[in-house]
Design a protein around this motif. Structure first.
Motif, PDB file in Angstrom:
ATOM      1  N   ARG A 172      69.335  88.729 -94.036  1.00  0.00           N
ATOM      2  CA  ARG A 172      70.474  89.112 -93.204  1.00  0.00           C
ATOM      3  C   ARG A 172      71.480  87.974 -93.180  1.00  0.00           C
ATOM      4  O   ARG A 172      71.114  86.841 -92.876  1.00  0.00           O
ATOM      5  CB  ARG A 172      69.970  89.407 -91.782  1.00  0.00           C
TER       6      ARG A 172
ATOM      7  N   LEU B 133      75.891  88.813 -89.447  1.00  0.00           N
ATOM      8  CA  LEU B 133      75.410  90.056 -88.832  1.00  0.00           C
ATOM      9  C   LEU B 133      74.478  89.696 -87.686  1.00  0.00           C
ATOM     10  O   LEU B 133      73.655  88.788 -87.813  1.00  0.00           O
ATOM     11  CB  LEU B 133      74.637  90.909 -89.845  1.00  0.00           C
ATOM     12  N   THR B 134      74.578  90.430 -86.578  1.00  0.00           N
ATOM     13  CA  THR B 134      73.668  90.182 -85.467  1.00  0.00           C
ATOM     14  C   THR B 134      72.304  90.817 -85.779  1.00  0.00           C
ATOM     15  O   THR B 134      72.170  91.591 -86.725  1.00  0.00           O
ATOM     16  CB  THR B 134      74.207  90.792 -84.154  1.00  0.00           C
TER      17      THR B 134
ATOM     18  N   LEU C 292      70.849  98.954 -85.694  1.00  0.00           N
ATOM     19  CA  LEU C 292      72.007  99.835 -85.861  1.00  0.00           C
ATOM     20  C   LEU C 292      71.786 101.175 -85.156  1.00  0.00           C
ATOM     21  O   LEU C 292      70.682 101.703 -85.172  1.00  0.00           O
ATOM     22  CB  LEU C 292      72.270 100.100 -87.341  1.00  0.00           C
TER      23      LEU C 292
ATOM     24  N   GLY D 221      76.304 101.283 -92.163  1.00  0.00           N
ATOM     25  CA  GLY D 221      75.491 100.073 -92.178  1.00  0.00           C
ATOM     26  C   GLY D 221      75.718  99.269 -93.443  1.00  0.00           C
ATOM     27  O   GLY D 221      75.808  98.024 -93.396  1.00  0.00           O
TER      28      GLY D 221
ATOM     29  N   HIS E  19      79.161  97.606 -93.231  1.00  0.00           N
ATOM     30  CA  HIS E  19      79.102  96.476 -92.290  1.00  0.00           C
ATOM     31  C   HIS E  19      78.535  95.250 -93.005  1.00  0.00           C
ATOM     32  O   HIS E  19      79.061  94.153 -92.919  1.00  0.00           O
ATOM     33  CB  HIS E  19      78.176  96.798 -91.106  1.00  0.00           C
TER      34      HIS E  19
ATOM     35  N   ASN F 288      78.916  95.333 -82.025  1.00  0.00           N
ATOM     36  CA  ASN F 288      77.529  94.968 -81.694  1.00  0.00           C
ATOM     37  C   ASN F 288      76.801  94.362 -82.889  1.00  0.00           C
ATOM     38  O   ASN F 288      75.772  93.709 -82.722  1.00  0.00           O
ATOM     39  CB  ASN F 288      76.759  96.203 -81.223  1.00  0.00           C
ATOM     40  N   TYR F 289      77.315  94.621 -84.071  1.00  0.00           N
ATOM     41  CA  TYR F 289      76.595  94.223 -85.295  1.00  0.00           C
ATOM     42  C   TYR F 289      77.264  93.085 -86.054  1.00  0.00           C
ATOM     43  O   TYR F 289      76.606  92.344 -86.760  1.00  0.00           O
ATOM     44  CB  TYR F 289      76.453  95.445 -86.209  1.00  0.00           C
TER      45      TYR F 289
END
Lengths: 260, 361
Positions: free
Chosen positions: A20, A24-25, A29, A38, A41, A71-72
């Motif tokens: 990751r 990206l958090t 998802l 996704g 992103h 959020n992501y």
């Protein structure tokens, strides 16, 4: 030596081939299984990380399925009103031209309610990236007809198929924007196959590089799927995309920089 | 203070914004406020302000959202129909708690209405205007000098409360020329707020500007936070001006241009032996309810004067809370009442039998 320690050693000896990105958090998802969001992103954030611009990148999320994009994406983000992401992005970029700014918008957001903002942002040649996810449906609200819904395609508000005599044909806004002198780079990609994912990433990379060079508006349409809205399995939806979406929305560069 | 200049109200607003360190102005032409955009198009860029004519008021207010969210001091202006178009954006801005100044040079409505001055947007300005429970902090200038002063104050209040501030004037105040002097203002004291989306710039946590809180429990907390903020405004930011209220038996309440007319009516009344006084709210939200209530205990009756069908009238009645009768006089559709007709209305309250037959209001 117990089993866990053994595993640790084994992992240490391996090369990392896939992880990751820092941008990206770690959040899970909310997108449906098989959805293209996704992937896009991740591509966006891989590019931001590779270009080392996460400290000065600001994203603008739309209203639609990607309303929670913030959020992501582990960068500073704004969540704009429906259709107004490009106007918000304009505001940011105009007062802070050194920042890297992108908006991320779906078909309803960008090509229906936000059409005026989209066209004028492009026409002014705002030095931003607009990422346009086209899956031909309103996913968030439960599968209604979008401006890019294909002729005869069934949705919850075109239950007998889109009737062009009634609501017009799908809007090819990307071609329309390419006509405007303000757009610098306009391309259409997809994320339905590994090959297309690689091409999509390259388009995003180029767009950020152009922005870093102070060039005009870059517009990347991503033809995507909506397994839930289309009522298909992810595999079926990718096949359907290939057979139905791509003939209407053909992939490839629509406008390449004139000074390259 | 700077030298004294002769300026239109709209120009004074624009010049004050430049002197207040406004970094971005996004607007769309509409009569009777286009001079703000014109003045800033002429002077903004060379004095370091980003000035952009947007494709609509919808785009303008969302550019404000973006730029304010990124930490810039920003302003937009419009007139009634254009302000209506901004209501969606204002609701988002209020919830996301973004400081900005929005100027409404009110014209007569409803609909396309007229380009003449009006106060018909009072409800829209002070009761929220868009969807959801929120308030703008609303400032109502009555002179060109105040048009300028309240821009400086507006920016400071917007930052203090992280809240959109509306300057609610009218077409006459926007178009009239009066003398104005601009205050000294230190633009270097404002820093980019810590919550702004500037890019992470080494920060560990990302900054997010949003008005979306999908869980009801969270959304209720956001609402409670906003309401608390509005209570603080009510407690600390109420502004008003009083004229001859010390011994007043009749109280006139009016804001903006109406207050200037009512001021003259008070003078006429005093000349005719009626002890009238005026309270002019400068902040329309927060409203000077407490002061009006106190004065109600002293006077025999209250007359609210507005250039609408009676909007602030409702807030005055709430403030009076039945202590004394509250009456209303107003003109609509871009008509400005004369001091004499307001006085005649007042006279009818003082002694109904004294009104001569030929006076028709």
């Amino acid at each position: 030596m117990n089993a866990t320690a053994e595993l640790d050693i084994q992992f240490k000896d391996l090369d990392v081939v896939y992880e990751r990105p820092d941008t990206l958090t770690d959040a899970r998802l909310h997108y449906c299984p098989g959805c293209g969001h996704g992937v896009v992103h991740r591509l966006l954030m891989e590019v931001v990380e590779e270009l080392n611009i996460k400290d000065r990148t600001i994203g603008v999320a739309p209203v639609g399925c990607s309303v929670f994009a913030y959020n992501y994406l582990d960068i500073d983000m704004q969540e704009a009103a429906h259709g107004r992401a490009s106007a918000a992005a304009t505001g940011i970029k105009r007062v802070f031209p050194d920042k890297i700014v992108f908006s991320y918008q779906g078909d309803g957001d960008l090509a229906a309610i936000g059409t005026a903002e989209t066209i004028h942002t492009a026409n002014r040649g705002e030095k931003i990236l607009v990422v346009f996810i086209n899956n031909a449906i309103y996913g968030m609200t439960g599968g209604q007809m979008a401006p890019t819904t294909l002729d005869n395609m069934k949705t919850s508000t075109s239950p007998f198929g889109r009737n062009p005599d009634h609501v017009g044909h799908p809007l090819k806004i990307t071609e329309l924007l390419a006509m405007l002198p303000g757009t610098y780079y306009v391309t259409r990609v997809a994320v339905n196959s590994p090959r297309n994912v690689r091409i999509a990433k390259k388009a995003l990379l180029k767009s950020f590089e152009y922005q870093m060079q102070g060039k005009g508006l870059c517009f990347v349409e991503v033809v995507s799927n909506c397994p839930s809205g289309w009522k298909m399995t992810p595999v079926e939806s990718n096949k359907w995309l290939e057979e139905n979406m791509l003939p209407m929305f053909p992939l490839g560069d629509i406008k390449v920089p004139s000074d390259e | 203070m700077s030298e004294i200049l002769l300026m239109k109200g709209n120009e004074a607003i624009a010049e004050a914004a430049l002197r207040a360190g406004c970094q971005g102005y996004f607007g769309y032409p509409i009569t009777p406020q286009s001079e703000v955009l014109e003045y800033l198009s002429q002077h903004g860029e060379k004095r370091g302000m980003v000035v952009l004519q947007a494709e609509s008021e919808i785009a303008s207010i969302n550019m404000i959202y973006g730029a304010a969210g990124a930490g810039a001091r920003v302003m937009t202006s419009s007139s009634s129909p254009g302000i209506s178009l901004m209501q969606e954006g204002l609701s988002y801005i209020a919830c996301a708690e973004l400081p900005c100044v929005v100027v409404n040079i009110n014209r007569g409505g409803p609909g396309l209405g007229t380009i003449q001055p009006s106060q018909g947007d009072y409800f829209q300005a002070v009761k929220g205007g868009g969807h959801g429970d929120y308030k703008l902090l609303v400032l109502a200038p009555a002179t060109v000098q105040e048009m300028a002063d309240l821009v400086f104050d507006g920016f400071d209040l917007a930052d203090k409360y992280r809240n959109p501030v509306m300057i609610l004037a009218d077409g006459a105040l926007g178009q009239m020329m009066e003398k104005v002097a601009f205050r000294e203002y230190d633009v270097t004291k404002r820093e980019i707020p810590k919550w702004a989306t500037t890019g992470k710039n080494g920060r560990k946590e990302r900054n997010i500007i949003t008005s979306l809180h999908i869980k009801s429990e969270e959304m209720e907390k956001v609402n409670q936070h906003l309401q608390k903020k509005y209570c603080e405004m009510q407690e600390h930011e109420v502004r008003f001006q009083e004229v001859q209220t010390e011994d007043a038996e009749y109280l006139l309440v009016a804001y903006g241009l109406s207050a200037r007319i009512a001021h003259k009516s008070v003078q006429i009344a005093r000349d005719n032996g009626i002890k009238a006084g005026l309270l002019r709210p400068i902040t329309l939200f927060p409203f000077p309810s407490n002061r009006i209530h106190t004065l109600c205990k002293q006077v025999r009756a209250v007359l609210t004067v507005e250039m609408n069908a009676g909007q602030m009238y409702e807030d005055v009645r709430l403030a009076a809370n039945g202590v004394v009768p509250v009456e209303f006089y107003g003109r609509m559709g871009g008509i400005i009442p004369s001091p004499e007709e307001v006085y005649e209305r007042l006279k009818r309250m003082v002694s109904p039998e004294s009104v001569s037959q030929e006076v028709k209001i």
